[in-house]
Scaffold this motif. Structure first.
Motif: not given
Length: 85
Positions: A41-55
């Motif tokens: 869950a942590l890995e999934r959320d970090v990936g999603a957060w990074l994608a949003d942050w980079n947008k």
């Protein structure tokens, strides 16, 4: 060194500390918004957060003045320098 009315007071941050502060702030931002029950869950959320942050990237902005930081460090030093440890 005193700063004049239109000058910015100098602040000396070790090169190694400046990037580390940003990394710590990044993880603080993430952990304040998410609780994780598993590594997956942590890995999934970090990936999603990074994608949003980079947008929608936005810089971290310091909101505390240098003299406020120095005052807090001095007060802490006074409290702990004679603690007997």
């Amino acid at each position: 060194m005193a700063a004049g009315p239109s000058e910015v007071p100098p602040a000396f941050t070790p090169i190694s500390a400046s990037w580390l502060n940003l990394v710590e702030r990044w993880f603080a931002e993430l952990t304040q918004k998410k609780l994780h029950r598993s590594v997956q869950a942590l890995e999934r959320d970090v990936g999603a957060w990074l994608a949003d942050w980079n947008k929608h990237p936005r810089p971290f902005i310091w909101t505390t003045r240098v003299d406020e930081i120095v005052d807090k460090v001095a007060a802490y030093w006074r409290r702990t320098s004679n603690s007997g440890h």
